[in-house]
Design a protein around this motif. Structure first.
Motif, PDB file in Angstrom:
ATOM      1  N   PHE A 177       0.872  -1.077   0.369  1.00 39.82           N
ATOM      2  CA  PHE A 177      -0.107  -0.026   0.062  1.00 39.82           C
ATOM      3  C   PHE A 177       1.072   1.677  -0.085  1.00 39.82           C
ATOM      4  CE2 PHE A 177      -2.051   3.390   2.306  1.00 39.82           C
ATOM      5  CZ  PHE A 177      -3.597   3.390   1.835  1.00 39.82           C
ATOM      6  N   THR A 178       2.028   0.978   0.801  1.00 41.99           N
ATOM      7  CA  THR A 178       2.481   2.758   0.890  1.00 41.99           C
ATOM      8  C   THR A 178       3.909   2.648  -0.415  1.00 41.99           C
ATOM      9  OG1 THR A 178       2.614   2.209   3.354  1.00 41.99           O
ATOM     10  CG2 THR A 178       4.314   3.737   2.227  1.00 41.99           C
ATOM     11  N   LEU A 179       4.141   1.273  -0.855  1.00 37.18           N
ATOM     12  CA  LEU A 179       4.489   1.827  -1.943  1.00 37.18           C
ATOM     13  C   LEU A 179       3.909   2.061  -3.693  1.00 37.18           C
ATOM     14  CD1 LEU A 179       7.189  -1.755  -2.283  1.00 37.18           C
ATOM     15  CD2 LEU A 179       8.139   0.990  -1.810  1.00 37.18           C
ATOM     16  N   PHE A 325       6.910  -5.874  -5.499  1.00 36.14           N
ATOM     17  CA  PHE A 325       8.310  -6.036  -4.562  1.00 36.14           C
ATOM     18  C   PHE A 325       9.546  -5.868  -5.256  1.00 36.14           C
ATOM     19  CE2 PHE A 325       5.037  -7.235  -1.542  1.00 36.14           C
ATOM     20  CZ  PHE A 325       5.501  -5.862  -0.652  1.00 36.14           C
ATOM     21  N   TRP A 326       9.539  -5.692  -6.524  1.00 38.21           N
ATOM     22  CA  TRP A 326      10.259  -6.037  -7.823  1.00 38.21           C
ATOM     23  C   TRP A 326      11.225  -4.524  -7.622  1.00 38.21           C
ATOM     24  CZ3 TRP A 326       8.419  -7.670 -13.476  1.00 38.21           C
ATOM     25  CH2 TRP A 326       7.984  -9.264 -13.239  1.00 38.21           C
ATOM     26  N   GLY A 327      12.661  -4.324  -7.730  1.00 36.93           N
ATOM     27  CA  GLY A 327      13.199  -3.201  -7.874  1.00 36.93           C
ATOM     28  C   GLY A 327      14.402  -2.889  -6.453  1.00 36.93           C
ATOM     29  N   MET A 328      14.555  -1.702  -6.602  1.00 35.76           N
ATOM     30  CA  MET A 328      14.903  -1.145  -5.085  1.00 35.76           C
ATOM     31  C   MET A 328      14.152  -1.525  -4.169  1.00 35.76           C
ATOM     32  SD  MET A 328      17.785   1.716  -3.818  1.00 35.76           S
ATOM     33  CE  MET A 328      16.903   2.735  -3.662  1.00 35.76           C
ATOM     34  N   LEU A 329      14.020  -1.793  -3.119  1.00 33.51           N
ATOM     35  CA  LEU A 329      13.834  -1.206  -1.482  1.00 33.51           C
ATOM     36  C   LEU A 329      14.429  -1.293  -0.295  1.00 33.51           C
ATOM     37  CD1 LEU A 329      11.810  -4.330  -1.799  1.00 33.51           C
ATOM     38  CD2 LEU A 329      10.478  -1.749  -2.431  1.00 33.51           C
ATOM     39  N   THR A 333      14.265   2.202   7.649  1.00 30.79           N
ATOM     40  CA  THR A 333      15.314   3.306   9.129  1.00 30.79           C
ATOM     41  C   THR A 333      16.339   3.704   7.375  1.00 30.79           C
ATOM     42  OG1 THR A 333      16.889   1.185   8.825  1.00 30.79           O
ATOM     43  CG2 THR A 333      15.300   1.380  10.588  1.00 30.79           C
ATOM     44  N   GLY A 334      16.187   3.480   6.651  1.00 31.19           N
ATOM     45  CA  GLY A 334      16.704   3.863   4.936  1.00 31.19           C
ATOM     46  C   GLY A 334      17.445   2.849   4.727  1.00 31.19           C
ATOM     47  N   ALA A 335      17.681   1.736   5.538  1.00 31.72           N
ATOM     48  CA  ALA A 335      18.140   0.239   5.311  1.00 31.72           C
ATOM     49  C   ALA A 335      17.845   0.040   3.725  1.00 31.72           C
ATOM     50  CB  ALA A 335      18.561  -0.067   6.122  1.00 31.72           C
ATOM     51  N   VAL A 336      18.797  -0.487   3.063  1.00 34.91           N
ATOM     52  CA  VAL A 336      18.839  -0.875   1.611  1.00 34.91           C
ATOM     53  C   VAL A 336      18.440  -2.573   1.744  1.00 34.91           C
ATOM     54  CG1 VAL A 336      19.286  -1.530  -1.043  1.00 34.91           C
ATOM     55  CG2 VAL A 336      19.889   0.659   0.357  1.00 34.91           C
ATOM     56  N   ARG A 337      17.128  -3.170   1.686  1.00 41.39           N
ATOM     57  CA  ARG A 337      16.520  -4.151   1.870  1.00 41.39           C
ATOM     58  C   ARG A 337      16.583  -5.040   0.985  1.00 41.39           C
ATOM     59  NH1 ARG A 337      15.306  -6.289   6.760  1.00 41.39           N
ATOM     60  NH2 ARG A 337      14.952  -4.650   8.111  1.00 41.39           N
ATOM     61  N   GLN A 338      16.473  -4.210  -0.696  1.00 36.82           N
ATOM     62  CA  GLN A 338      16.669  -4.414  -1.827  1.00 36.82           C
ATOM     63  C   GLN A 338      16.782  -4.326  -3.269  1.00 36.82           C
ATOM     64  OE1 GLN A 338      13.251  -7.782  -3.610  1.00 36.82           O
ATOM     65  NE2 GLN A 338      13.217  -5.892  -5.020  1.00 36.82           N
ATOM     66  N   LYS A 339      18.628  -4.765  -4.096  1.00 39.48           N
ATOM     67  CA  LYS A 339      19.136  -3.583  -4.822  1.00 39.48           C
ATOM     68  C   LYS A 339      18.376  -3.875  -6.194  1.00 39.48           C
ATOM     69  CE  LYS A 339      23.634  -5.146  -3.219  1.00 39.48           C
ATOM     70  NZ  LYS A 339      24.674  -6.307  -3.352  1.00 39.48           N
ATOM     71  N   MET A 344      11.149  -9.788  -5.258  1.00 39.34           N
ATOM     72  CA  MET A 344      11.201 -10.488  -4.301  1.00 39.34           C
ATOM     73  C   MET A 344      11.236 -12.382  -4.244  1.00 39.34           C
ATOM     74  SD  MET A 344       9.899  -8.811  -0.490  1.00 39.34           S
ATOM     75  CE  MET A 344      10.652  -7.704  -0.465  1.00 39.34           C
ATOM     76  N   SER A 345      11.942 -12.790  -3.764  1.00 41.43           N
ATOM     77  CA  SER A 345      11.037 -14.043  -3.637  1.00 41.43           C
ATOM     78  C   SER A 345       9.420 -13.918  -2.928  1.00 41.43           C
ATOM     79  CB  SER A 345      12.116 -14.441  -2.893  1.00 41.43           C
ATOM     80  OG  SER A 345      12.239 -15.076  -2.104  1.00 41.43           O
TER      81      SER A 345
END
Length: 363
Positions: A177-179, A325-329, A333-339, A344-345
């Motif tokens: 929803f937020t994305l 959930f494709w692409g950078m996420l 907290t600002g940390a990169v969870r996905q490049k 995402m699987s």
């Protein structure tokens, strides 16, 4: 000699009677309807999650007619008592049992291990066995689209979200929803309050009121009743429904849209396989391509160009060209969870326990 003939005739008649009786019993058994047990976390009349499950059950009943007999158990707690409910359904002769809430899963697995000849279907979990499937739908796809609509209609960019429990399902929905919201307004925020209940009209309303008091002008929800939507409308704000078409139920166009389920699209083939004797355990996660999920009609208050934009994204998801959930996420907290460039699987989505950038709240 005559006595021998009479004895043989009596034996022949007795054998014929037993054979005929056995054949009749076999015919009666073959003609008997398949008994289907359904366990709901809340009463179907709540116009929410269990209501839509019951609509799926009704669709299944109408599809099979007298081939099935459904036994419903409503408002069953997610604790050890649910095992006794499942066993009572088995005592009633149920050969396949559906349970519609996350925390039933361990109790269903316990019963499945004790009754290997019964088929078990658990909704929204991840546990399985040879005679137990888990099933769910990719509701996060509809959450994304509804987030787009919410952000387009929010004048403040502050959106509220009333969440039930911080399970991966709910967290995934909030993130999607937020994305969607930030895809149209990069500065949009989604503030989360937890009720720690699936079904509690009073707490759901209180959660929405708290968000409205903080300045949120659109309220979304992962709850079973219409109370958060009603609270928003009473303040003259917008709402995003869930499960059923809240605009019809609440009777107000300020309900912008509702992500909805089509549970019958899973239940019908599952019951058919039980009737055919071809049932096999599976982990099922259907999306737009299976018509497991859809959006309600969008409120006429939403501009047509916004509707067109949402439908264009929906088409891309349906055709497999893109997913949420494709692409950078980044997390909140600002940390990169996905490049960038990664997808995402399913396993990562099904175990999601962190919030994306833009969510105000904690898991």
């Amino acid at each position: 000699m005559k006595k021998s003939i009479v004895f043989l005739l009596i034996m022949l008649l007795a054998t014929s009677f037993v054979f005929a009786q056995g054949a009749q019993e076999a015919t009666d058994a073959a003609d008997a309807p398949l008994k289907v047990g359904v366990i709901y976390i809340s009463p179907p009349g709540d116009m929410g999650y269990s209501y839509m499950h019951d609509q799926g059950t009704i669709a299944m009943e109408e599809h099979f007619g007298d081939k099935v007999e459904v036994i419903r158990m409503e408002g069953i707690p997610e604790n050890e008592s649910s095992e006794r409910v499942m066993e009572s359904l088995i005592d009633e002769g149920c050969k396949i049992i559906f349970a519609n809430s996350y925390n039933y899963q361990q109790y269903m697995l316990n019963v499945a291990e004790r009754y290997p000849d019964v088929y078990f279907e658990h909704c929204s979990g991840y546990l399985s066995a040879d005679n137990m499937s888990n099933y769910f739908g990719r509701m996060y796809q509809m959450r994304y689209l509804s987030g787009m609509i919410a952000a387009e209609m929010s004048s403040s960019g502050k959106i509220g979200y009333v969440g039930a429990y911080n399970t991966p399902e709910v967290v995934r929905g909030i993130n999607a929803f937020t994305l969607g919201a930030r895809a149209v307004n990069p500065d949009a925020t989604v503030t989360v309050v937890w009720t720690n209940t699936w079904f509690d009209p009073s707490l759901e309303r209180q959660g929405a009121v708290a968000l409205l008091d903080q300045g949120c002008d659109v309220i979304a929800q992962h709850q079973d009743t219409t109370e958060p939507a009603k609270a928003a409308i009473e303040r003259g704000k917008y709402a995003i429904g869930y499960n059923a078409d809240f605009r019809k139920i609440v009777g107000d166009d300020h309900v912008l849209v509702s992500p909805m389920w089509n549970w019958g699209n899973y239940m019908i083939p599952a019951v058919q396989s039980a009737l055919d004797g071809t049932w096999e355990s599976q982990s099922y996660w259907g999306g737009l391509e299976d018509e497991m999920i859809h959006l309600s009609p969008i409120s006429p208050l939403v501009p047509q160009d916004v509707v067109d934009e949402v439908m264009a994204i929906q088409d891309k998801i349906h055709d497999g060209e893109w997913d949420v959930f494709w692409g950078m996420l980044k997390d909140n907290t600002g940390a990169v969870r996905q490049k960038a460039g990664e997808k995402m699987s399913d396993d990562a989505m099904l175990t999601m326990d962190w919030f994306v950038e833009g969510v105000i709240g904690s898991v």
